[in-house]
Design a protein around this motif. Structure first.
Motif, PDB file in Angstrom:
ATOM      1  N   PRO A 363     -17.326  -3.226   1.145  1.00 22.87           N
ATOM      2  CA  PRO A 363     -16.081  -2.498   1.398  1.00 22.87           C
ATOM      3  C   PRO A 363     -14.872  -3.295   0.909  1.00 22.87           C
ATOM      4  CG  PRO A 363     -17.344  -2.899   3.429  1.00 22.87           C
ATOM      5  CD  PRO A 363     -17.900  -3.767   2.361  1.00 22.87           C
ATOM      6  N   PRO A 364     -13.744  -2.608   0.734  1.00 19.72           N
ATOM      7  CA  PRO A 364     -12.505  -3.319   0.401  1.00 19.72           C
ATOM      8  C   PRO A 364     -11.940  -4.012   1.632  1.00 19.72           C
ATOM      9  CG  PRO A 364     -12.076  -0.988   0.666  1.00 19.72           C
ATOM     10  CD  PRO A 364     -13.558  -1.154   0.819  1.00 19.72           C
ATOM     11  N   ALA A 365     -11.123  -5.039   1.403  1.00 20.48           N
ATOM     12  CA  ALA A 365     -10.447  -5.730   2.508  1.00 20.48           C
ATOM     13  C   ALA A 365      -9.218  -6.434   1.962  1.00 20.48           C
ATOM     14  CB  ALA A 365     -11.380  -6.726   3.188  1.00 20.48           C
ATOM     15  N   ARG A 366      -8.237  -6.648   2.843  1.00 21.37           N
ATOM     16  CA  ARG A 366      -6.998  -7.281   2.410  1.00 21.37           C
ATOM     17  C   ARG A 366      -6.337  -8.005   3.571  1.00 21.37           C
ATOM     18  NH1 ARG A 366      -2.759  -2.489   1.297  1.00 21.37           N
ATOM     19  NH2 ARG A 366      -1.590  -4.373   0.913  1.00 21.37           N
ATOM     20  N   THR A 367      -5.431  -8.919   3.221  1.00 24.34           N
ATOM     21  CA  THR A 367      -4.704  -9.734   4.199  1.00 24.34           C
ATOM     22  C   THR A 367      -3.235  -9.322   4.215  1.00 24.34           C
ATOM     23  OG1 THR A 367      -6.202 -11.622   4.068  1.00 24.34           O
ATOM     24  CG2 THR A 367      -3.928 -12.103   4.667  1.00 24.34           C
ATOM     25  N   ASP A 368      -2.645  -9.361   5.393  1.00 21.69           N
ATOM     26  CA  ASP A 368      -1.230  -9.043   5.563  1.00 21.69           C
ATOM     27  C   ASP A 368      -0.382  -9.990   4.718  1.00 21.69           C
ATOM     28  OD1 ASP A 368       1.363  -8.581   6.405  1.00 21.69           O
ATOM     29  OD2 ASP A 368       1.007  -9.093   8.512  1.00 21.69           O
ATOM     30  N   PRO A 369       0.428  -9.482   3.783  1.00 19.92           N
ATOM     31  CA  PRO A 369       1.226 -10.367   2.925  1.00 19.92           C
ATOM     32  C   PRO A 369       2.279 -11.171   3.679  1.00 19.92           C
ATOM     33  CG  PRO A 369       1.846  -8.072   2.593  1.00 19.92           C
ATOM     34  CD  PRO A 369       0.622  -8.059   3.438  1.00 19.92           C
ATOM     35  N   ASP A 370       2.576 -10.794   4.916  1.00 18.18           N
ATOM     36  CA  ASP A 370       3.589 -11.494   5.693  1.00 18.18           C
ATOM     37  C   ASP A 370       2.987 -12.447   6.730  1.00 18.18           C
ATOM     38  OD1 ASP A 370       5.842 -10.203   4.425  1.00 18.18           O
ATOM     39  OD2 ASP A 370       5.226  -8.382   5.484  1.00 18.18           O
ATOM     40  N   HIS A 371       1.686 -12.736   6.611  1.00 19.24           N
ATOM     41  CA  HIS A 371       1.050 -13.696   7.519  1.00 19.24           C
ATOM     42  C   HIS A 371       1.589 -15.104   7.237  1.00 19.24           C
ATOM     43  CE1 HIS A 371      -2.015 -16.146   9.485  1.00 19.24           C
ATOM     44  NE2 HIS A 371      -2.390 -15.066  10.141  1.00 19.24           N
TER      45      HIS A 371
END
Length: 453
Positions: A363-371
């Motif tokens: 599956p796709p996944a991503r991280t919060d750019p403001d972390h």
């Protein structure tokens, strides 16, 4: 105040030793698709970590071994570092300027299969660790390595491994396997990966090929049968025709559009690099092209096989035909759902005789750019590259970051030694020594600041 001048001096003085170690690792074949040298390479990776004082385990996964290493640091903060030791097949061998498993340095670059994807990223990180241990005697934070051997074959066993070893892999943040600079030499921060569903579609209409004069008018043709089935998957408007396919697609957010709008124009660079003259759906460039590149799912025919394709003519009616097809998935699509929809679509269109072989997916996944950890990695790049990293919310490729983001609940960031001409997966794969050194320098700054120093 950390003496980064002394650290950088160490890295420069010992660069040749690190490149020699990388060369030894590249010289060990570890081709996942061919099950060639995986256990031997896992042992070599374990030896390299053990040499640096890591507590190392070579753990079974159900497939290729997974190497786990841990070394405590001054801070309780823990960074999990993901790499992989498997590589793509080296073929076609005749297109290499030097043998793929005999690494060579030419014109400031090291050439060899896997040198960039992913062995050079791994040893550059070890090079940074060497510098910190040599000058400080210990690490500024706890580091855990997980190095797998199935990334190039869809990480079939990694998801279950992470699920079953959550306490072992517990950390505060995760550094991913790749990264690098773009065509402007600006370091890029890639925060998400599309998913993938990779299948082989095949049909068999007879037990043997037939003379086309005998059967052309009366026998079913496997090649035509498959072509018609493939034609049902996508229209000339590029819209995927599988009912329900787009139901789970989450459109880009205003923050995504803001970040993508800040990226440099890529249209002309793509045209020059790949020789394409136009883009699909009338796209010409700008943020619309960049958003389509990563936030729209795809259906790609990767290869077709049937009948006779040698020199000259052979009047044959094929009994079997097959095609490799990949679907690139965006949040919140899932590969198992796409398989269900694909089967239902083929059946509804009258192609129940077309078989589906599942060749893997994630599956796709991503991280919060403001972390905050994203900010740390972005900022610490500036002293090394002369500019902070530029944030890319998601890229078109795929990888096994999903369990790290959703099971371990970690921010996953990228940093590495790649560049547009690295030729990963192609003949003459290479890594630039100057970028290798820069990645090691960046790593020392990430580790120091992450440990609170």
């Amino acid at each position: 105040m950390t003496d980064f001048a002394a650290i950088d001096h160490y890295l420069e003085q010992h660069l040749d030793e690190s490149i020699a170690e990388l060369s030894r690792l590249v010289a060990q074949p570890s081709v996942g698709a061919q099950n060639w040298g995986l256990e031997e390479c896992a042992s070599l990776v374990a030896e390299m970590l053990h040499r640096r004082g890591f507590n190392v385990q070579v753990l079974p996964s159900g497939g290729a071994p997974i190497v786990y290493g841990e070394r405590r640091g001054r801070s309780d903060k823990t960074l999990l570092i993901y790499n992989h030791y498997d590589v793509q097949p080296p073929e076609p061998l005749e297109l290499w300027d030097s043998p793929p498993f005999e690494p060579q340095v030419r014109d400031g670059k090291l050439y060899g299969r896997g040198v960039s994807d992913d062995k050079g990223q791994f040893t550059a990180r070890l090079h940074a660790i060497d510098a910190l241990l040599a000058l400080d005697g210990e690490l500024p934070c706890t580091i855990k390595f997980i190095v797998e051997g199935e990334e190039e074959t869809s990480s079939e066993h990694l998801f279950a491994f992470v699920e079953n070893h959550q306490e072992l892999l517990k950390a505060d943040a995760c550094l991913w396997e790749f990264g690098g600079v773009d065509h402007r030499e600006i370091p890029m921060q890639y925060l998400g990966l599309r998913g993938i569903c990779y299948v082989e579609l095949w049909v068999e209409t007879a037990k043997t090929d037939a003379h086309s004069g005998l059967g052309g008018s009366i026998f079913p043709n496997a090649a035509w049968r498959l072509v018609w089935a493939l034609n049902s998957l996508k229209g000339s408007d590029e819209r995927i025709r599988i009912p329900g396919f787009y139901e789970d697609v989450r459109p880009p957010s205003p923050r995504d559009i803001e970040l993508m709008s800040a990226l440099p124009e890529v249209a002309e660079e793509y045209k020059q690099r790949y020789g394409v003259k136009t883009f699909l759906k009338g796209l010409t460039g700008g943020v619309e092209l960049q958003l389509a590149e990563v936030f729209e799912p795809t259906c790609t025919i990767c290869g077709l096989t049937s009948g006779y394709q040698g020199p000259g003519s052979k009047t044959v009616l094929p009994a079997r035909a097959s095609a490799k097809v990949d679907f690139r998935l965006v949040p919140d699509q899932r590969p198992e759902r796409v398989l269900e929809l694909l089967r239902a679509h083929l059946d509804a269109e009258g192609f129940s005789d077309v078989h589906i072989t599942d060749l893997g997916g994630e599956p796709p996944a991503r991280t919060d750019p403001d972390h905050p950890f994203v900010d740390l990695v972005v900022r610490t790049a500036e002293p090394v590259y002369g500019a902070p990293m530029q944030i890319v919310p998601m890229v078109g490729g795929s990888g096994p970051n999903y369990p790290f983001v959703h099971t371990l609940k970690l921010p996953v960031v990228t940093a590495g030694a790649g560049y547009p001409g690295t030729l990963a997966h192609a003949p003459n794969e290479n890594i630039r020594l100057d970028l290798y050194l820069k990645h090691a320098r960046h790593m020392t700054r990430i580790l120091k600041e992450f440990g609170g120093e």
